[in-house]
Design a protein around this motif. Structure first.
Motif, mmCIF file in Angstrom:
data_model
loop_
_atom_site.group_PDB
_atom_site.id
_atom_site.type_symbol
_atom_site.label_atom_id
_atom_site.label_comp_id
_atom_site.label_asym_id
_atom_site.label_seq_id
_atom_site.Cartn_x
_atom_site.Cartn_y
_atom_site.Cartn_z
ATOM 1 N N LEU A 131 0.827 -1.201 0.000
ATOM 2 C CA LEU A 131 0.000 0.000 0.000
ATOM 3 C C LEU A 131 0.862 1.253 0.000
ATOM 4 C CD1 LEU A 131 -2.743 1.400 0.274
ATOM 5 C CD2 LEU A 131 -2.527 1.177 2.735
ATOM 6 N N MET A 132 1.892 1.254 0.825
ATOM 7 C CA MET A 132 2.751 2.432 0.892
ATOM 8 C C MET A 132 3.563 2.582 -0.383
ATOM 9 S SD MET A 132 2.225 4.253 3.477
ATOM 10 C CE MET A 132 0.521 3.874 3.782
ATOM 11 N N ALA A 133 3.996 1.455 -0.933
ATOM 12 C CA ALA A 133 4.732 1.543 -2.199
ATOM 13 C C ALA A 133 3.829 2.129 -3.273
ATOM 14 C CB ALA A 133 5.232 0.159 -2.600
ATOM 15 N N GLY A 134 2.602 1.632 -3.334
ATOM 16 C CA GLY A 134 1.665 2.153 -4.320
ATOM 17 C C GLY A 134 1.372 3.626 -4.079
ATOM 18 N N THR A 135 1.193 4.003 -2.828
ATOM 19 C CA THR A 135 0.907 5.396 -2.517
ATOM 20 C C THR A 135 2.066 6.283 -2.929
ATOM 21 O OG1 THR A 135 -0.338 4.616 -0.619
ATOM 22 C CG2 THR A 135 0.135 6.958 -0.705
ATOM 23 N N LEU A 136 3.279 5.851 -2.643
ATOM 24 C CA LEU A 136 4.439 6.643 -3.038
ATOM 25 C C LEU A 136 4.478 6.829 -4.544
ATOM 26 C CD1 LEU A 136 7.291 5.396 -0.726
ATOM 27 C CD2 LEU A 136 6.390 7.696 -0.899
ATOM 28 N N MET A 137 4.244 5.736 -5.254
ATOM 29 C CA MET A 137 4.273 5.849 -6.710
ATOM 30 C C MET A 137 3.184 6.792 -7.199
ATOM 31 S SD MET A 137 5.282 2.181 -8.347
ATOM 32 C CE MET A 137 3.910 1.232 -7.704
ATOM 33 N N SER A 138 2.060 6.772 -6.524
ATOM 34 C CA SER A 138 0.971 7.624 -6.989
ATOM 35 C C SER A 138 1.209 9.081 -6.634
ATOM 36 C CB SER A 138 -0.363 7.147 -6.411
ATOM 37 O OG SER A 138 -0.525 7.647 -5.101
ATOM 38 N N GLN A 139 1.986 9.345 -5.612
ATOM 39 C CA GLN A 139 2.222 10.733 -5.211
ATOM 40 C C GLN A 139 3.435 11.328 -5.915
ATOM 41 O OE1 GLN A 139 -0.517 11.118 -4.138
ATOM 42 N NE2 GLN A 139 -0.522 11.512 -1.961
ATOM 43 N N LEU A 140 4.214 10.469 -6.532
ATOM 44 C CA LEU A 140 5.435 10.953 -7.163
ATOM 45 C C LEU A 140 5.194 12.033 -8.216
ATOM 46 C CD1 LEU A 140 8.334 10.268 -6.683
ATOM 47 C CD2 LEU A 140 8.247 8.662 -8.574
ATOM 48 N N PRO A 141 4.214 11.864 -9.105
ATOM 49 C CA PRO A 141 3.990 12.914 -10.105
ATOM 50 C C PRO A 141 3.742 14.274 -9.461
ATOM 51 C CG PRO A 141 2.685 10.985 -10.626
ATOM 52 C CD PRO A 141 3.297 10.734 -9.300
ATOM 53 N N MET A 142 3.029 14.289 -8.367
ATOM 54 C CA MET A 142 2.730 15.568 -7.759
ATOM 55 C C MET A 142 3.944 16.210 -7.137
ATOM 56 S SD MET A 142 -0.979 15.223 -6.402
ATOM 57 C CE MET A 142 -0.468 13.558 -6.196
ATOM 58 N N LEU A 143 4.782 15.394 -6.574
ATOM 59 C CA LEU A 143 6.018 15.949 -6.025
ATOM 60 C C LEU A 143 6.852 16.555 -7.144
ATOM 61 C CD1 LEU A 143 7.514 13.636 -3.344
ATOM 62 C CD2 LEU A 143 6.773 15.975 -3.151
ATOM 63 N N VAL A 144 6.911 15.855 -8.252
ATOM 64 C CA VAL A 144 7.688 16.349 -9.380
ATOM 65 C C VAL A 144 7.123 17.689 -9.850
ATOM 66 C CG1 VAL A 144 8.213 15.915 -11.795
ATOM 67 C CG2 VAL A 144 8.475 14.092 -10.129
ATOM 68 N N VAL A 145 5.783 17.733 -9.979
ATOM 69 C CA VAL A 145 5.147 18.985 -10.401
ATOM 70 C C VAL A 145 5.481 20.097 -9.431
ATOM 71 C CG1 VAL A 145 2.918 20.130 -10.629
ATOM 72 C CG2 VAL A 145 3.270 17.920 -11.682
#
Lengths: 446, 316, 316
Positions: free
Chosen positions: B282-296
Motif C-alpha cells: 500500500l505504501m509503495a503504491g501510494t508513493l508511486m501515486s504521489q510521485l507525479p505531484m512531487l515532481v510537479v
C-alpha cells in the motif's frame, strides 16, 4: 436600495433554478428508488436462473480472500453458463454500509452485498432487501438449520431471514507462549476462571519492559462493546430483557463484568488500551502483549516468529463467547436478477464449495456439515488454530439484539465501558447511567 | 519567535542586503546611508553565509518530512516487519513491493484514469476560475455579491450531506461509473475562484485601465496583461486542484463501480481491508501515486520564488 | 467601466457621427453582461453540482429518513430536537474551540515559515519540498504517524517527556488532551498549503517597497510590519476565511484517529452528523445539523468579509 433588492432577486432566481433542476432530475430518476414493492419477492414467481445477463457482488475482501473470491467466482462462471457473476471490490467493509445506503438512495444497487451482521436490523427497513425465507423453502437442499445458531440469529430480523452467512467468527484467547514460559505460568486451559485470567495478566505485566498482560480495544465502538458483552454473558447476565424492551445489564452479573475491567485496567494496570487503530496486534507480534481476546481474522497477521496458542475464553458462570457473523444480502433488482443471485449464493455457500473456500482463506466453516467432510482434516492441518474457534462456536449461546436501536445502545454502552477502563467512572455508577440511557433509547423506539 | 528576533538583533543572515541599524551602511540618526559600506555589505551577503533561519527551518522540515520518510521505510519492508511496534528499520530493502503494487492490480489503468481526471480538472479550473475570479474582482455587476456568496456557500456544507443528491444528479446525467462523473463536478472549485479573486485585487488596476483605453477587450486584458502577473497564484491553484483531484477518495468510492474506472486512491484501497492491510504494498503504491505531484511541485517552485534581483519590477 | 463608445476628446465640437450608444449596445458593453458572461461557466457548474444538491438536502432535513425506506415528513421537528440536544451543543463547543485554536496558529506559523522560506538559504529547495510533503502524504499515513508518536506507552513524545523529567501523557486516550492533539495534527497537515499561498503572495510584493522602507532606517521587523504585512492582507483574509470554513467542518482526521472519542471529547459537529446519518440511520436529523452548521459558517464568513472590507487594503 435597489442594489440589495436585485441581489435578492438574483439569489432567489438561482435557488429557484437549482430547485427546478433538481426536481426535474429527481423526478426522472427517483422513481426507481421507491417503486419496488415492500413485500418480498414471491418465490413462486421467480424465473429459473439464466437470461444471459450478469449480477454484481460487492465485497470488501483483500489479499488472500480477494484472490480466492475471484477464483471461485471464475469457477462458477465457467460451470454455470446461464449468466455471469461479477465480483467487485467495493471498499473496505467498514464502508460497506455507507456505500450500499448511498447506492440504494441513488437507485443503482448491486445484486449481492457483503454486510456486517450489526447492520442487518436497519437494512431490514429497506424494501429492496430480499426476504430469503420463501426462497429457502423452495430449495430443500439449502438446509438452513445446517448453519450455526449464531449465524442464523444474526441474519434474522423480525422473523425474516434477510441474509446468508458470509462469515462467522468468535472471540477466543490468543496468547504468546514465549511470554508465558518466561514468566513461568502454565498455559491457559479450558477451565480457566476470571481469577486465573486476572492473575496471569498481572504476572505478565512488566512496566519496566513496557509489557502488558492483556490488550483491550478502547475506542468506544462496537469493538469495545462486544468484548464486554462476552464478559457479561459469562457472568450469566444479559444486555436486554427477553422482549428487548428494557435494559437488563444493571445486575450483579453486569457489575461483576464491569468490576473485572476496572480491576484489571485501573487497579492492576495490566491492560494495554488500544485506541482502535489495531496497534495491539503489532505489539503482540513484538512480544509486548501476552494475551488477546480476538478472532480468526487476526491469526493470519501474526508473524511467523511468534509462538502463539489459542484457547477458549476464561469463564465465570459459563465460558460464553460472542460471534460476529457477516452476511450476504440480496437486493431486489428484478426477478431474474434475484433468481440468479440466489442461484450463485446457494452454490457459494454449499458445504463442499465453502469448505474449499475456507481452506483457501482460513475462514471458519459456516455449516456444521462442513466439519464432517473428508477435506476438513486438510483444513485443520492448514489452520490448526481454527480448531479451537470452531469448537468455540458451541459456546455462542446468545446473540446481540437484532433491533433497529442497537447502534445507539452500542454507542452508549461503548462510552460507559470506555469510561470505566480509563478510570473516569466507577463500575456501578457507569452501569446505572448506561442503563438509564438504554431505557431512554428503547422507549423512544428509534 | 526566533524568526523575528534574529531580524531585530540584526544577526548576520544571508538574505537580501537590507541595511539595518547595526549594519555598516546605516547611520545612527537615520540620515543618508554610506553607500560604499552598503555595497560592501551587499557583496558580503551574496556569499550566502550560514543563517539563523536554519535553526528554525531544519527542525520544522524534519517534522514535516517524517511521515513521508515513514512511508518510504514501510514501502521497502516486509509485511512481517511492518507488523511490529515500535516500528523498526527493515533488514533488507524490499524493492519488490513496488513491483507488486504495479502488477497485483491494474495500477497503470488507475494511473491513466487519475491523470485524465486530474488534468481535466486543472485545465478547467485554470480557465473558469480565472474568468470568474477576474469578473468578481474587477467588474461591478448585478448579483456579483450574491454570486460570490453562493460560490463560497457551496464550501460550507460537508460532503457527506450532499453526496447522495450529487449522486442522483450524476445518475440523471447518465454518468455513473464514468470518468465524466469525476471530472464535471471538479471543473470549477470555489477555492480557485476565491483565491484568484483575492490575488486579482492585489494588482494595481492602472495597467488594466491603460490596456482598456488602448482598446483591448476585457478578455484580452485578462489574458495578455493580467494573467502574466499571476504566475504564482495560478500555479497555486493548479497544484492544489491537481492534488485534490488526484487524491479524492470518497466521491470516486461512491460513484465508480467497475475496476476499470477506478482512480488511484480507490485502487490503492484494494490493499486495505477492514482487518488486513498490506502495508508495504500500500505504501509503495501510494508513493508511486504521489510521485507525479512531487515532481510537479518541485518544478513549479520557481514560480513561488521571489526573484532576488534588486531591480525586480512590479511584474515579478 | 467601459471604454467603448466615446472617442478621444478633441477640441472641436463633436461630429454628428458620434451618437449616444443605444441601450442594447450599452448593455452589451456593460460590466453587467461581461460579469455574467465571465462567471457563467463557473456558476453553471457550481449551480448544478454545488447548489442543487444543497437545496435538495434541505428537503431531507424536514424528514425522518434512514435513507433506506423513504422518508416521512416531520416539519421542523429535527430542528427543534437540535435545540435540546446536549450532544449537539457539546459538539458545537468543541468545534468552536478547535477553530479558534487552529486558524490563528496556522496563520501565524505558516506566515513565519513562508517568510523564512522566501530567502536564499542553503537547502532552501529541500526545506520547501519537505514542508510541502504532508500535503502529499495520505491522511492514513498521517494518522498512523500521529497515533504512533503520541502513543501513551510507546510513543516518542512520551519517551522524550520522561527523559526530560516530565510525566507521560495519554494524548489521544485522554479526554482533556485529545482535541489539542488533533489541533497539532491538523496544523501540521495544513502548514504546507498555507505556506505555498503565502509564498505566492510574498513573491508579488515588489522589492522596491521593502527596500525603500529599509533605506529609511526601519529595522527588518518594522519594515515587515509596515510594508509586507499589510500587503499580505488579502491573502491573510483568504486564509482566515478558507481555514475557518474547513476547520468548522473538521472530519477526516477525527475519523482516522479518535473516532469522536475518548468519551466524546473529539465529537465535532460534522463527526456527530456522520454518526447520526451512517451509524444511527438518522439522515434527516443529520441534514438538519448540517444546515445549522451551514448557517453558522455563512454568518461567520460574512462577518469576516465585512471586517476584511474594513481592514484589508488592496493596492488598487
Amino acid at each position: 436600495m435597489s442594489r440589495s433588492r436585485t441581489t435578492t432577486v438574483a439569489l432567489a432566481s438561482v435557488l429557484v433554478l437549482a430547485f427546478a433542476l433538481v426536481t426535474v432530475v429527481a423526478a426522472g430518476c427517483g422513481s426507481s428508488a421507491t417503486s419496488s414493492s415492500s413485500s418480498p419477492a414471491a418465490a413462486a414467481s421467480l424465473p429459473s436462473p439464466g437470461g444471459g445477463g450478469s449480477i454484481v457482488l460487492w465485497h470488501g475482501y483483500t489479499d488472500v480472500e480477494r484472490t480466492a473470491t475471484d477464483a471461485f467466482v471464475a469457477r462458477f462462471n465457467a460451470t454455470h453458463p446461464g449468466f455471469t457473476v461479477k465480483a467487485v471490490f467495493a471498499g473496505s467493509n467498514d464502508y460497506a454500509l455507507q456505500k450500499l445506503m448511498t447506492a440504494l438512495a441513488a437507485g443503482k444497487a448491486p445484486d449481492i452485498s457483503y454486510q456486517y451482521g450489526s447492520s442487518m436490523a436497519n437494512l431490514a427497513t429497506s424494501p429492496k432487501i430480499v426476504d430469503l425465507g420463501p426462497l429457502m423453502q423452495q430449495s430443500p437442499n439449502f438446509n438452513w438449520d445446517d448453519f450455526f445458531p449464531a449465524e442464523r440469529l444474526a441474519a434474522t430480523v423480525n422473523g425474516k431471514v434477510l441474509g446468508v452467512p458470509a462469515l462467522v467468527d468468535n472471540l477466543a484467547l490468543v496468547y504468546n507462549k514465549a511470554l508465558f514460559d518466561k514468566a513461568g505460568i502454565p498455559y491457559p486451559t479450558k477451565d480457566w476462571t476470571w481469577t486465573d485470567f486476572r492473575d496471569a495478566a498481572k504476572k505478565l505485566t512488566d512496566p519496566a519492559n513496557k509489557q502488558f498482560g492483556w490488550a483491550y480495544v478502547n475506542d468506544g465502538s462496537e469493538d469495545t462493546v462486544w468484548r464486554f458483552l462476552a464478559l457479561l454473558w459469562q457472568a450469566g447476565g444479559d444486555l436486554l430483557n427477553a422482549d428487548n424492551t428494557k435494559a437488563a445489564l444493571d445486575s450483579p452479573a453486569g457489575l461483576k463484568a464491569m468490576q473485572l475491567l476496572h480491576d484489571m485496567a485501573v487497579t492492576d494496570k495490566s491492560v494495554y488500551l488500544d485506541n482502535g487503530n489495531g496497534n495491539y496486534l503489532n505489539l503482540f507480534n513484538s512480544g509486548k502483549i501476552a494475551m488477546l481476546w480476538t478472532g480468526p481474522w487476526d491469526i493470519s497477521s501474526i508473524n511467523a516468529g511468534v509462538n502463539y496458542g489459542v484457547q477458549i475464553l476464561p469463564g465465570d458462570v459459563t465460558h460464553a463467547t460472542i460471534a460476529g457473523p457477516d452476511n450476504y444480502v440480496v437486493l431486489n433488482n428484478g426477478p431474474q436478477q434475484v433468481a440468479n443471485a440466489w442461484d450463485f449464493i446457494q452454490w457459494f455457500c454449499s458445504p463442499d464449495v465453502h469448505l474449499q473456500y475456507a481452506i483457501a482463506t482460513g475462514h471458519l466453516p459456516i455449516r456444521k456439515s462442513e466439519t464432517k467432510l473428508p477435506a476438513y482434516k486438510e483444513y485443520l492441518k492448514k489452520y490448526p488454530a481454527d480448531a479451537v474457534f470452531v469448537a468455540n462456536l458451541d459456546n455462542v449461546t446468545k446473540a446481540r439484539p437484532n433491533i433497529v436501536t442497537y447502534p445507539k445502545i452500542s454507542a452508549a454502552l461503548g462510552q460507559a465501558v470506555q469510561a470505566v477502563l480509563l478510570g473516569r467512572a466507577q463500575p456501578q455508577q457507569a452501569l446505572t447511567a448506561v442503563s438509564q440511557q438504554i431505557n431512554a433509547i428503547l422507549a423512544s423506539g428509534q | 519567535m526566533s524568526a523575528s528576533s534574529s531580524a531585530v538583533t540584526g544577526s548576520r543572515s544571508a538574505g537580501p542586503p537590507w541595511p539595518d541599524a547595526s549594519s555598516p551602511g546605516a547611520s545612527p540618526s537615520g540620515g543618508p546611508p554610506d553607500f560604499a559600506a552598503l555595497e560592501a555589505e551587499v557583496a558580503a551577503t551574496r556569499r550566502r553565509r550560514p543563517s539563523g533561519w536554519h535553526l528554525f527551518l531544519a527542525p520544522v522540515a524534519a517534522i514535516m518530512a517524517f511521515p513521508f520518510v515513514w512511508m518510504i521505510i514501510t514501502s521497502v519492508s516486509t509485511l512481517a516487519e511492518t507488523r511490529r511496534f515500535p516500528p523498526q528499520l527493515p533488514h533488507a530493502i524490499q524493492w519488490h513491493n513496488f513491483v507488486d503494487a504495479w502488477t497485483m492490480a491494474p495500477f497503470d489503468r488507475w494511473l491513466l484514469n487519475t491523470t485524465i481526471v486530474a488534468t481535466a480538472a486543472v485545465l478547467g479550473n485554470l480557465v473558469f476560475c480565472s474568468l470568474a475570479g477576474y469578473a468578481l474582482a474587477r467588474f461591478r455587476f448585478i448579483g456579483s455579491g450574491a454570486a460570490f456568496l453562493l460560490i463560497l456557500a457551496t464550501l460550507m456544507v460537508p460532503f457527506q450531506v450532499v453526496m447522495i443528491p450529487t449522486l442522483l444528479i450524476v445518475r440523471g446525467l447518465g454518468l455513473i461509473d464514468t470518468l465524466g462523473a469525476l471530472i464535471l463536478p471538479n471543473l470549477v472549485t470555489p477555492f480557485g475562484i476565491f483565491l484568484l479573486r483575492q490575488f486579482f485585487k492585489t494588482l494595481p488596476v492602472e495597467i488594466e485601465d491603460a490596456a482598456r483605453i488602448d482598446g483591448a477587450s476585457r478578455l484580452g486584458t485578462l489574458v495578455k496583461v493580467v494573467l502574466p502577473q499571476m504566475k504564482a497564484p495560478l500555479a497555486t491553484v493548479a497544484i492544489m486542484t491537481l492534488l485534490w483531484a488526484w487524491n479524492d477518495f470518497l466521491w470516486p468510492l461512491i460513484v465508480i463501480q467497475s475496476p476499470n474506472q477506478m482512480t488511484l486512491p480507490l485502487g490503492l484501497a484494494t490493499f486495505q481491508g477492514a482487518h488486513f492491510t498490506n502495508w508495504p504494498v500500500l505504501m509503495a503504491g501510494t508513493l508511486m501515486s504521489q510521485l507525479p505531484m512531487l515532481v510537479v511541485f518541485i518544478i513549479a517552485q520557481r514560480w513561488f520564488v521571489q526573484s532576488l534581483s534588486v531591480s525586480s519590477g512590479i511584474k515579478g | 467601466m467601459d471604454a467603448s463608445t466615446t472617442g478621444p476628446p478633441t477640441g472641436a465640437a463633436p461630429t454628428p457621427s458620434v451618437r449616444r450608444a443605444s441601450l442594447w449596445e450599452r448593455l452589451l458593453a456593460s460590466d453587467h453582461l461581461a460579469g455574467w458572461a465571465f462567471t457563467s461557466p463557473a456558476m453553471f457548474l457550481i449551480a448544478v453540482f454545488g447548489i442543487a444538491p444543497i437545496v435538495w438536502s434541505v428537503i431531507l432535513s424536514f424528514q425522518r429518513n434512514n435513507l433506506l425506506s423513504g422518508g416521512t415528513w416531520i416539519g421542523l421537528q429535527n430542528y427543534q430536537r437540535l435545540l435540546h440536544d446536549p450532544m449537539f451543543a457539546h459538539s458545537v463547543r468543541l468545534t468552536i474551540l478547535y477553530t479558534a485554536l487552529f486558524v490563528p496558529i496556522s496563520i501565524v506559523l505558516s506566515l513565519t515559515v513562508a517568510v523564512a522560506l522566501n530567502r536564499k538559504l542553503w537547502f532552501i529547495r529541500l526545506y520547501r519540498t519537505a514542508i510541502f510533503l504532508p500535503v502529499v502524504a495520505s491522511t492514513v499515513a498521517e494518522a498512523i504517524l500521529f497515533n504512533w508518536l503520541l502513543d501513551p506507552y510507546f510513543g516518542i513524545v512520551n519517551v522524550v517527556l520522561v527523559k526530560l523529567g516530565l510525566p507521560a501523557q495519554s494524548f489521544f486516550q485522554n479526554p482533556s488532551q485529545a482535541l489539542y492533539c488533533i489541533v497539532a495534527m491538523t496544523v501540521w497537515g495544513w502548514l504546507g498549503f498555507c505556506v505555498i499561498i503565502y509564498l505566492a503572495a510574498l513573491q508579488g510584493i515588489p522589492r522596491e517597497l521593502t527596500e525603500a522602507a529599509e533605506i529609511d532606517g526601519a529595522t527588518r521587523w518594522r519594515s515587515f510590519r509596515r510594508v509586507q504585512l499589510p500587503l499580505l492582507g488579502p491573502t491573510t483574509l483568504f486564509l482566515v476565511i478558507y481555514l475557518s470554513i474547513n476547520a468548522l467542518q473538521l472530519f477526516d482526521e477525527i475519523y482516522v484517529t479518535t473516532r469522536g472519542g475518548p468519551l466524546g471529547a473529539t465529537t465535532v459537529v460534522v463527526y456527530y452528523l456522520y454518526e447520526q446519518a451512517f451509524q444511527f440511520f438518522e439522515a434527516g436529523y443529520a441534514t438538519a445539523i448540517a444546515y445549522v452548521l451551514f448557517l453558522g459558517i455563512l454568518l461567520l464568513t460574512v462577518v469576516q468579509l465585512l471586517l476584511g472590507r474594513k481592514f484589508v487594503h488592496y493596492r488598487s
